[in-house]
Design an enzyme around this catalytic site. Structure first.
Site, PDB file in Angstrom:
ATOM      1  N   GLU A   1       0.869  -1.297  -0.019  1.00  0.00           N
ATOM      2  CA  GLU A   1      -0.083   0.154   0.060  1.00  0.00           C
ATOM      3  C   GLU A   1       0.867   1.306  -0.213  1.00  0.00           C
ATOM      4  O   GLU A   1       0.294   2.296  -0.555  1.00  0.00           O
ATOM      5  CB  GLU A   1      -0.958  -0.178   1.383  1.00  0.00           C
ATOM      6  CG  GLU A   1      -2.012  -0.957   1.172  1.00  0.00           C
ATOM      7  CD  GLU A   1      -1.714  -2.478   1.210  1.00  0.00           C
ATOM      8  OE1 GLU A   1      -2.689  -3.253   0.729  1.00  0.00           O
ATOM      9  OE2 GLU A   1      -0.787  -2.638   1.920  1.00  0.00           O
TER      10      GLU A   1
ATOM     11  N   HIS B   1      -9.576  -6.436   9.426  1.00  0.00           N
ATOM     12  CA  HIS B   1     -10.262  -6.405   8.120  1.00  0.00           C
ATOM     13  C   HIS B   1     -11.530  -5.875   8.268  1.00  0.00           C
ATOM     14  O   HIS B   1     -12.526  -5.894   6.992  1.00  0.00           O
ATOM     15  CB  HIS B   1     -10.106  -7.633   7.317  1.00  0.00           C
ATOM     16  CG  HIS B   1      -8.688  -8.206   6.925  1.00  0.00           C
ATOM     17  ND1 HIS B   1      -8.130  -8.793   8.214  1.00  0.00           N
ATOM     18  CD2 HIS B   1      -7.905  -8.347   5.870  1.00  0.00           C
ATOM     19  CE1 HIS B   1      -6.814  -9.024   7.543  1.00  0.00           C
ATOM     20  NE2 HIS B   1      -7.034  -8.971   6.159  1.00  0.00           N
TER      21      HIS B   1
END
Length: 326
Positions: A60, A129
């Site tokens: 990321e 998550h």
């Protein structure tokens, strides 16, 4: 009018934008042949090829830097962060570069970047998550924060985000991807900073965000049978926030419940409450403002505990009953 899903609406908005403007492209992890973690980009690599639907490494930090750099040089990237939780790895590029560049260079540099962020709980992805961290991003000047609750809004807000010269964080709730509503085939915009009254009412104003809008609508049906008439306001964008629509509703109903999925402490609902309290509208209240958010715990994996960790329809109903009895 045809009905399509939330995920189809987002994909259609992206396809229409890419057909119209060659500077628009998508990058992210597994977005090509696999179609993304939640299938939103299914089939797009066959339409546009690997140059404009770019599979990236699992980093990321790297892909957010590439997206910011591309935006600075005139492209219009759409960055998919596979789970919104992973934005933390990209925060320096987003918070210190994308959010600040336009201001620091007197408008000469701009970062027209849309960052798609699948978020929220309910799908069994556990603590790392399943978070709702939109309040973090709403705190940063220079970023816009979008949180659509249905397919119609998702398509229109995506179009508006892609037309914006600022970085827009586009939060998509996992549980909404397969929900359907009527969506026009043609292009259209839902302007950033304009709230929507999902249901009119006279007794209580519920300000709900994301998936909580749907739960509030379900709660309203139950409460209607008890002769409690609820008005439901969906801000649609957290930044900019259409506080005027909320205040007008509060003046009418005199009671307010703010509902959001994120942990109650420090959640974006606290900002909405503060703006109501700081305004003259505060004098219209007949009861203290109620705030319903998630409990202060990492998101459980167990489905029963996961459900208990965030507001459900019955919780909204109970809070409204309390407000009416105050």
């Amino acid at each position: 009018m045809r009905e399509i899903t939330y995920s189809e609406a987002i994909r259609e908005a992206m396809i229409q934008a890419m057909n119209k403007d060659e500077d628009v492209f998508i990058l992210g992890e597994d977005i090509g042949i696999y179609g993304g973690a939640f299938g939103v980009t299914n089939g797009m690599i066959e339409i546009f090829g690997p140059e404009r639907v770019r599979n990236t490494p699992i980093s990321e930090a790297a892909i957010s830097g590439a997206a910011v750099g591309a935006a600075l040089t005139g492209m219009k990237p759409i960055l998919e962060i596979q789970f919104s939780d992973f934005i933390m790895i990209a925060l320096d590029n987003i918070v210190n570069q994308a959010a600040k560049t336009r201001y620091m260079f007197g408008g000469k540099g701009k970062v027209p970047l849309v960052i798609r962020l699948p978020g929220g709980s309910g799908a069994g992805f556990a603590a790392q998550h399943s978070q709702s961290l939109e309040a973090w991003m709403a705190h940063v000047p220079g970023l816009k924060v979008v949180q659509p609750s249905n397919a119609y809004d998702a398509k229109g807000l995506m179009r508006a985000a892609l037309n914006d010269d600022n970085t827009v964080l586009f939060y998509e709730h996992k549980l909404l991807y397969q929900t359907k509503c009527r969506v026009p085939e043609e292009e259209y915009e839902v302007p950033l900073g304009v709230a929507d009254i999902k249901k009119t009412g006279k007794d209580i104003t519920i300000v709900a965000t994301g998936v909580m809008v749907n739960r509030a609508l379900e709660a309203a049906e139950i409460l209607q049978k008890e002769h409690i008439d609820v008005e439901i306001i969906d801000p649609r964008t957290l930044v900019p926030l259409d506080i005027d629509t909320i205040l007008k509703s509060v003046e009418k109903t005199s009671r307010v419940l703010v509902v959001y999925e994120a942990v109650k402490r420090g959640g974006y609902g606290a900002e909405i409450v503060s703006q109501i309290v700081e305004n003259d509208t505060f004098g219209y209240l007949d009861a203290p403002i109620s705030r319903l958010g998630g409990i202060e715990t990492p998101m459980p994996y167990n489905p029963t505990l996961e459900k208990a960790a965030v507001p459900q329809v019955n919780n909204i109903v109970e809070e409204c009953r309390k407000l009416m009895n105050y």
